[in-house]
Design a protein around this motif. Structure first.
Motif, short mmCIF file in Angstrom:
data_model
loop_
_atom_site.label_atom_id
_atom_site.label_comp_id
_atom_site.label_asym_id
_atom_site.label_seq_id
_atom_site.Cartn_x
_atom_site.Cartn_y
_atom_site.Cartn_z
N PRO A 140 0.84 -1.21 0.00
CA PRO A 140 0.00 0.00 0.00
C PRO A 140 0.87 1.25 0.00
N ILE A 156 -2.87 9.21 -9.83
CA ILE A 156 -3.25 7.93 -9.21
C ILE A 156 -4.21 7.17 -10.11
N PHE A 162 -4.76 1.52 -6.59
CA PHE A 162 -5.59 2.26 -5.64
C PHE A 162 -5.52 1.67 -4.23
N ASN A 163 -4.38 1.12 -3.87
CA ASN A 163 -4.19 0.48 -2.57
C ASN A 163 -3.39 1.43 -1.68
N GLY A 164 -4.10 2.24 -0.87
CA GLY A 164 -3.36 3.16 -0.03
C GLY A 164 -4.23 4.16 0.68
N VAL A 165 -3.58 5.21 1.20
CA VAL A 165 -4.26 6.23 2.00
C VAL A 165 -3.79 7.61 1.56
N PHE A 179 -11.59 10.11 -4.11
CA PHE A 179 -10.51 9.19 -3.71
C PHE A 179 -11.08 7.90 -3.13
N LEU A 184 -9.37 4.16 -2.10
CA LEU A 184 -8.37 4.63 -1.16
C LEU A 184 -9.01 4.97 0.19
N ARG A 211 -13.71 3.69 5.52
CA ARG A 211 -12.68 4.23 4.62
C ARG A 211 -11.80 5.27 5.31
N LEU A 265 -5.77 -2.33 5.64
CA LEU A 265 -4.96 -1.66 4.61
C LEU A 265 -3.54 -2.18 4.60
#
Length: 270
Positions: A140, A156, A162-165, A179, A184, A211, A265
């Motif tokens: 991530p 992005i 789309f693996n993250g914060v 987002f 995300l 989320r 995550l």
């Protein structure tokens, strides 16, 4: 000037799962009392901490600081401020650091057009390189965005990863939804407690709890009532309480869900 917060009475957050998904306890601001904070992690006062790298050397320090701690992990990456320094050798070093079992994310990376401490072209290049590396490694990403939400969103989206914060989210509800629709998470920190930050409280209220992540970005962005003092991981409790208030749910329940989100995550579920 950010001063020590040690003179402030410590609040009672013992009933909460305290999760700080974005900390910098390896920074010099903690040189005089880092041991106390490490003790909180080891004693489960802090249930989970992610120590975040901001350049290659800092990522090494992040690893050294937390790699032996049971409730702490680290990320490795290059902040947009340091984008100009990322070269081929730096990418190789990041990849090596990310092979450590405690390395659970790539970042922080992204775009910062507020200060532009690295040229825009260098920021975009470093961001794209790190997104590609994260996709290759299946890690991530922790993304820093300031005054560049549209540009970051388009980059992005174009990568398809789309693996993250989005760390320290400070955009409006429209961007929050965009987002989140990509898949995300949004990182919510101390600014959610600031008197004039109604829009961020609106984001915390309207975006599904599933989320959201809680964070401090310590030693920066201290929550109310600690403005002007040094932030630290324990004060994520103020953030959790404010998110819970916006959701109209008990803070304990909110903290458990935010903890579960972090486990999801960062692939920390056993």
């Amino acid at each position: 000037m950010v001063t020590s917060s040690m003179s402030w009475p410590m609040p009672d957050f013992t009933s909460l799962k305290l999760v700080d998904t974005h900390a910098h306890i390896s920074f010099s601001q903690f040189d005089h009392d880092r041991g106390r904070i490490i003790g909180q992690i080891e004693e489960d006062t802090i249930s989970l901490l992610i120590e975040v790298g901001t350049n290659v050397e800092d990522s090494r320090r992040a690893s050294d600081t937390v790699c032996s701690l049971k409730n702490a992990f680290f990320s490795a990456g290059v902040h947009p401020h340091d984008s100009s320094e990322l070269d081929e050798q730096g990418v190789l070093t990041l990849e090596k650091l990310l092979s450590h079992p405690k390395a659970i994310a790539l970042g922080e990376m992204g775009l910062d057009y507020f200060r532009n401490l690295s040229p825009v072209d260098a920021q975009i290049n470093a961001f794209e390189i790190q997104l590609e590396l994260a996709s290759k490694l299946g890690k991530p990403v922790i993304i820093h965005v300031r005054n560049a939400y549209n540009e970051a969103y388009e980059i992005i989206k174009s990568t398809g990863y789309f693996n993250g914060v989005i760390h320290a989210f400070s955009g409006d509800l429209e961007f929050a939804r965009k987002f989140v629709d990509l898949g995300l998470f949004l990182g919510i920190g101390g600014p959610v407690t600031y008197k004039k930050n109604d829009e961020l409280r609106r984001v915390a209220r309207e975006i599904p709890l599933e989320r959201l992540l809680c964070e401090t970005d310590c030693p920066y962005l201290p929550p109310v009532p600690l403005r002007g003092k040094r932030n630290e991981p324990y004060y994520v409790g103020y953030v959790i309480e404010e998110i819970a208030a916006q959701k109209n749910i008990p803070a304990v329940d909110c903290s458990v869900k935010l903890f579960e989100n972090a486990l999801e995550l960062f692939s920390l579920k056993s």
